[in-house]
Design a protein around this motif. Structure first.
Motif, PDB file in Angstrom:
ATOM      1  N   ILE A  29       1.158  -1.037   0.141  1.00  0.00           N
ATOM      2  CA  ILE A  29      -0.006  -0.082  -0.023  1.00  0.00           C
ATOM      3  C   ILE A  29       0.975   0.928  -0.196  1.00  0.00           C
ATOM      4  O   ILE A  29       0.701   2.186  -0.413  1.00  0.00           O
ATOM      5  CB  ILE A  29      -0.788   0.202   1.425  1.00  0.00           C
ATOM      6  CG1 ILE A  29      -1.820  -1.150   0.469  1.00  0.00           C
ATOM      7  CG2 ILE A  29      -1.696   1.490   1.360  1.00  0.00           C
ATOM      8  CD1 ILE A  29      -2.910  -1.444   2.145  1.00  0.00           C
ATOM      9  N   LEU A  30       2.050   1.382   0.483  1.00  0.00           N
ATOM     10  CA  LEU A  30       2.913   2.446   0.812  1.00  0.00           C
ATOM     11  C   LEU A  30       3.743   2.769  -0.847  1.00  0.00           C
ATOM     12  O   LEU A  30       3.399   3.965  -0.795  1.00  0.00           O
ATOM     13  CB  LEU A  30       3.870   1.832   2.135  1.00  0.00           C
ATOM     14  CG  LEU A  30       4.871   3.173   2.362  1.00  0.00           C
ATOM     15  CD1 LEU A  30       4.396   4.960   2.467  1.00  0.00           C
ATOM     16  CD2 LEU A  30       6.652   2.662   2.826  1.00  0.00           C
ATOM     17  N   LEU A  31       4.048   1.596  -1.058  1.00  0.00           N
ATOM     18  CA  LEU A  31       4.642   1.216  -2.900  1.00  0.00           C
ATOM     19  C   LEU A  31       3.533   1.941  -3.191  1.00  0.00           C
ATOM     20  O   LEU A  31       3.743   2.724  -4.299  1.00  0.00           O
ATOM     21  CB  LEU A  31       5.159  -0.089  -3.049  1.00  0.00           C
ATOM     22  CG  LEU A  31       6.598   0.148  -2.300  1.00  0.00           C
ATOM     23  CD1 LEU A  31       6.577  -1.708  -2.818  1.00  0.00           C
ATOM     24  CD2 LEU A  31       7.503   0.811  -2.582  1.00  0.00           C
ATOM     25  N   ALA A  32       2.362   2.413  -3.167  1.00  0.00           N
ATOM     26  CA  ALA A  32       1.303   2.285  -4.471  1.00  0.00           C
ATOM     27  C   ALA A  32       1.140   3.359  -4.132  1.00  0.00           C
ATOM     28  O   ALA A  32       0.865   4.234  -4.981  1.00  0.00           O
ATOM     29  CB  ALA A  32       0.200   0.944  -4.306  1.00  0.00           C
ATOM     30  N   VAL A  33       0.395   3.991  -3.178  1.00  0.00           N
ATOM     31  CA  VAL A  33       0.391   5.701  -2.740  1.00  0.00           C
ATOM     32  C   VAL A  33       1.493   6.644  -3.115  1.00  0.00           C
ATOM     33  O   VAL A  33       1.375   7.515  -4.046  1.00  0.00           O
ATOM     34  CB  VAL A  33      -0.124   5.405  -1.369  1.00  0.00           C
ATOM     35  CG1 VAL A  33      -0.104   6.513  -1.596  1.00  0.00           C
ATOM     36  CG2 VAL A  33      -1.387   5.111  -1.515  1.00  0.00           C
ATOM     37  N   THR A  34       2.400   5.995  -2.886  1.00  0.00           N
ATOM     38  CA  THR A  34       3.903   6.795  -2.753  1.00  0.00           C
ATOM     39  C   THR A  34       4.088   6.637  -4.582  1.00  0.00           C
ATOM     40  O   THR A  34       4.553   7.560  -5.124  1.00  0.00           O
ATOM     41  CB  THR A  34       5.142   6.579  -2.264  1.00  0.00           C
ATOM     42  OG1 THR A  34       5.027   4.570  -2.603  1.00  0.00           O
ATOM     43  CG2 THR A  34       5.210   6.489  -0.273  1.00  0.00           C
TER      44      THR A  34
END
Length: 966
Positions: free
Chosen positions: A122-127
């Protein structure tokens, strides 16, 4: 009954196993091929763009633009992703340990457990998402970056802050972009941090006790502090932004720059708010130690209150109680700054304004003699005679001329320069009898030859007097490459130079073929290139057609404006390219401009509106990188070879700092002015769109007195074109060889007229020296008429023509049958203290479907003439050679013999017109049968019949006049 086993009834067993190795291989292969196909589709556009730039030898433009975009995308995308990602990670790390669960936390626990296994993803997707969006947005600012990093000083300081104009044109836009990016990163980080803190208990809404943990308080306080610090920077930049701020002001539309209230209220307010915001930011940062929001919230509230009181209420008080009671005196110094900056930014500060009486004291003989030497009055209107070129010189239905032709200058065999109306015979695939892919793109690939007519005279039958005509072309222009592969009307792609021969032209009944020998296209012998273009043009036949082979090239982006705009995407392109024969080649000459909308104190204008007139259409519209500008220079003259498509850019304005900036950014793309050859220089002229922008500004900025500017008493307006019925569009400027009162000889000029605001009388006449070879090139001369006189303006002159009883009677005669009247350009010429108006009158019909020049309207002072030729009309209006001197506007004598048949009812005229109709019908039949020998004979017969009709009509008119005098 069948046997049943312990598990129930038995039946045939179906083996459901895993796919075989072959099936897996096929599926993987199909998947890989699908991915490769998608990647190739994405790659095709990039690859064809690279090939095209390589074909025109401007790869540095492609690579510089591409790498700048990529760099901006990567840097700012990563910065945004890093900022948001770091704050999400930090908020998660600062989460409190879970303790006694409240109802609020119990409901959130389900979400925490649900995302726990996917937190990293999720962190990678949002960033990644915010990074991609931010990077794409930043990539669009490549011009801003290149102008900032390559900026060249203007050498002119703004009158308020003393900063060089380059600060506003190049630096300030970049600083504002950085500031907006910082705000976006801070706000997104703040939203993400708030969400994570709330999700993991750092922020609580309904839980009793503290609403936020000390860790969450510190984290969010820093982000709020960054936001307020950025706001402080914004207040500081806003101080300089006042110098380029647009607003409404009674004195002028699109006012730009500081006024009294800006300098004395907004400017100190912005300074005070800067310090308040800086203190407020420090208070937010101090929360890291104090762990309370009490002081920062108080500081933030003070900042908001100050913005309302100091930034809003105080300026309103100053405006209403200091400025309004004595506005003119208060605003005078700022109006003066605006006038000086605007005149400098639009290069109109050197305009020569002189008073002009509008009435002449010269004798009739002196006026008649001066009329022949003051101007070479152009009777051939390029906006009317295109159908004549089309009918008389089209030759084949698959050729075409533009709706509006161009005016240029060519030297006669006697060494005299002559205004000439020119047009190119371009290809028109809509006129092809048999439409198919081969014919559209392989066979009918190019136009053929230039057609040129004398601007100041026509043939005896009213058709243009061609000095270059026919196919193959022959005439006074000498030998040149006549094939036109690139033109204003040539928009389709063509594939040339390969196995398929092209139609060159038809001689008699023989088709002449040709194979393109230039190198202006992209090579298609490479299978990769063919596949890429098959995808780009959505035409699979490009991939496998046998008509494409060794030597085949694809030509596209074929209009001159498209090509110049593509190789110089930082230029604004003039709406009217024009062709010229230069050193044995047809060259399209394209004027290009550098602009900015950040020139301090200079009022803005909208190019799309300012350059529109009664003749503007989609083809003649300006291509603007910035539609709203407040600085413009004709800094580049460009050429496009009509055969090879080669594009050359020449530095024209050697002092323009904007052009110097772009030349630093794209070194080697613009050639120095010294590379312009003499043959090309002979055809360069002052551009129309720049002239239209300048004349619009000069309606207000011809005055230099702040008091007059404020009152608007001397404001002018550009008149509507009086020859276009029902069309309330500005009259276009006209090219004309003439001399102004302070000039000793005629100069190729661009002219226009002005009316006083709200009136139809003549307010001023304006001309600019349009001859690029002249040392006086670009000098604007304005003849200002006395405000208390009633010299007729263009609309009034046209109304006089239309209301003259005798002229109306003659026009009614010309309009008999299917004939229609078309008025040509109403030319204005200053003559010995007065104004001479000349308007050609065309007749369409009576055996032709194209306009023929039949009459010339002339007026000077109160006298009007309507005669067959310009010379006759001038004789009548000046009353020389025994011509009558009375005003043609008077009513005809009561004793006029109205029983006399009008000239058009004369039997000889009728016979000649009947012959003309028969010749025209024969020509149309020959055209349909493509019998060019018969078509040529029919055109000769038509010309002879029209000549006889004109002579008979003049003779009949003379007889009628003699009977009236008796």
């Amino acid at each position: 009954m069948p046997d049943r086993g312990p598990g129930g009834p038995t039946g045939p067993r179906i083996s459901v196993g895993r796919p075989s190795r072959r099936a897996k291989t096929l599926l993987m292969t199909a998947g890989v091929l699908a991915v490769l196909a998608m990647l190739f589709v994405m790659f095709a556009g990039f690859w064809t763009d690279w090939l095209w730039y390589r074909s025109v030898r401007y790869t540095t433009v492609f690579t510089t633009t591409l790498w700048t975009r990529i760099g901006m995308f990567a840097v700012f995308g990563l910065l945004m992703a890093a900022a948001v990602g770091f704050n999400i990670w930090l908020a998660h790390r600062l989460r409190p340990p879970l303790s006694a669960m409240s109802l609020e936390q119990q409901s959130l626990d389900r979400y925490r457990m649900g995302i726990a296994p996917y937190k990293k993803w999720i962190l990678l997707a949002v960033t990644a998402l915010v990074g991609l969006i931010a990077g794409a947005s930043a990539a669009g600012q490549w011009r801003t970056w290149l102008m900032w990093v390559n900026g060249v000083p203007f050498g002119t300081a703004d009158p308020q802050f003393g900063k060089d104009v380059s600060f506003y044109a190049f630096d300030l836009p970049w600083y504002r972009f950085l500031l907006s990016f910082g705000f976006a990163a801070t706000v997104l980080s703040l939203l993400a941090a708030v969400l994570v803190h709330y999700l993991y208990g750092g922020l609580r809404i309904s839980t009793p006790g503290a609403r936020a943990t000390s860790q969450a308080t510190g984290h969010l306080s820093v982000l709020f502090g960054v936001f307020v610090a950025l706001k402080a920077v914004a207040y500081w930049l806003d101080r300089y932004g006042l110098a380029v701020k647009s607003g409404d002001f009674k004195a002028t539309d699109n006012w730009t720059g500081l006024r009294f209230v800006d300098a004395n209220a907004y400017l100190p307010a912005k300074t005070i708010l800067f310090f308040i915001a800086a203190i407020c930011a420090v208070l937010f940062f101090a929360t890291l130690w104090r762990r309370t929001w009490q002081l920062p919230v108080i500081g933030f509230g003070l900042m908001v209150l100050s913005a309302i009181l100091i930034g809003g209420l105080y300026p309103a008080i100053v405006q209403n109680f200091q400025v309004k009671p004595n506005e003119q005196a208060k605003e005078a110094p700022y109006i003066k700054k605006n006038i000086e900056a605007t005149r400098d930014a639009y290069d109109i500060d050197d305009a020569k304004v002189s008073n002009y009486q509008g009435e002449s004291e010269a004798s009739a003989e002196e006026l008649r003699e001066a009329a022949d030497t003051t101007a070479s009055i152009r009777l051939l209107d390029p906006n009317v005679v295109s159908p004549s070129y089309q009918q008389l010189q089209q030759v084949r239905s698959y050729y075409q001329f533009p709706a509006t032709l161009d005016v240029d200058r060519y030297t006669t065999e006697d060494g005299e320069e002559r205004d000439t109306v020119v047009g190119l015979r371009e290809i028109n695939i809509n006129g092809i009898t048999e439409r198919n892919w081969i014919n559209d793109h392989f066979k009918y690939t190019h136009g053929f030859g230039m057609v040129a007519g004398k601007g100041t005279e026509v043939a005896s039958n009213g058709v243009p007097a061609f000095v270059e005509k026919d196919l193959p072309p022959e005439g006074e222009l000498g030998d040149y490459e006549p094939r036109i592969y690139y033109g204003e009307k040539t928009t389709q792609y063509s594939i040339v130079g390969g196995p398929q021969k092209e139609l060159d032209y038809i001689s008699g009944s023989e088709e002449k073929t040709y194979s393109y020998k230039g190198d202006g296209g992209v090579d298609l012998s490479n299978p990769l290139n063919r596949a890429a273009y098959a995808v780009t043009f959505n035409e699979p036949q490009i991939l496998y057609s046998g008509a494409i082979g060794e030597g085949s090239q694809i030509l596209y982006n074929r209009t001159p404006k498209e090509r110049v705009e593509a190789v110089a995407p930082w230029l604004t392109i003039d709406g009217d390219p024009y062709p010229a024969v230069v050193d044995g080649r047809i060259q399209w000459i394209v004027d290009a401009y550098t602009t900015t909308n950040q020139y301090p104190y200079s009022s803005r204008t909208t190019l799309g509106e300012t350059t529109a007139d009664a003749l503007t259409d989609g083809q003649r519209s300006v291509i603007a990188q910035q539609n709203r500008v407040n600085y413009i220079r004709n800094s580049v003259k460009a050429t496009v070879d009509a055969y090879s498509g080669e594009v050359k850019l020449y530095q024209w304005d050697t002092e323009d700092p904007v052009l110097k900036t772009w030349m630093k950014a794209f070194p080697g793309t613009v050639e120095p002015r010294s590379e312009i050859g003499d043959s090309l220089m002979d055809h360069l002229r002052y551009p129309q769109d720049l002239f239209k922008v300048q004349r619009e500004l000069l309606t207000r900025y011809h005055v230099t007195s702040a008091g007059q500017f404020y009152s608007g008493s001397e404001r002018w307006q550009v008149p509507d074109d009086p020859t276009k019925k029902g069309n309330a569009s500005a009259v276009p400027p006209y090219y004309l060889s003439m001399k102004m009162p302070d000039q000793e000889e005629q100069t190729f000029s661009l002219t226009t007229t002005f009316n006083p605001s709200g009136r139809e009388t003549l307010g001023a006449f304006m001309a600019v020296n349009a001859d690029a070879r002249s040392e006086d090139y670009g000098t604007i001369r304005i003849l200002k008429l006395p405000s208390n006189t009633t010299v007729s303006g263009p609309q009034q002159v046209q109304s006089r023509f239309n209301s003259d009883t005798e002229i109306a009677n003659e026009i009614n005669i010309l309009q008999r049958g299917d004939s229609e009247i078309e008025y040509g350009n109403l030319l204005t010429v200053p003559l010995e203290g007065g104004l001479l108006y000349v308007e050609p009158v065309y007749v369409r019909g009576a055996g032709t479907n194209y306009p023929l020049l039949r009459k010339v309207l002339v007026t000077y002072g109160e006298k009007t003439a309507f005669e067959n030729t310009l010379g006759e009309a001038l004789d009548v209006v000046f009353g020389v050679d025994g011509s009558r001197e009375e005003d043609r506007g008077e009513e005809p004598p009561a004793e006029e013999d109205t029983t006399t048949p009008p000239p058009s009812e004369n039997a000889t005229v009728q016979e000649a017109l009947q012959d003309a109709q028969e010749a025209f019908d024969a020509g149309q039949r020959a055209l349909g049968e493509q019998d060019w020998e018969a078509y040529g004979q029919a055109q000769d017969d038509l010309e002879d019949a029209l000549r006889r009709a004109a002579e008979a009509e003049r003779a009949a008119a003379g007889d009628n006049k003699g009977r009236k005098e008796e």
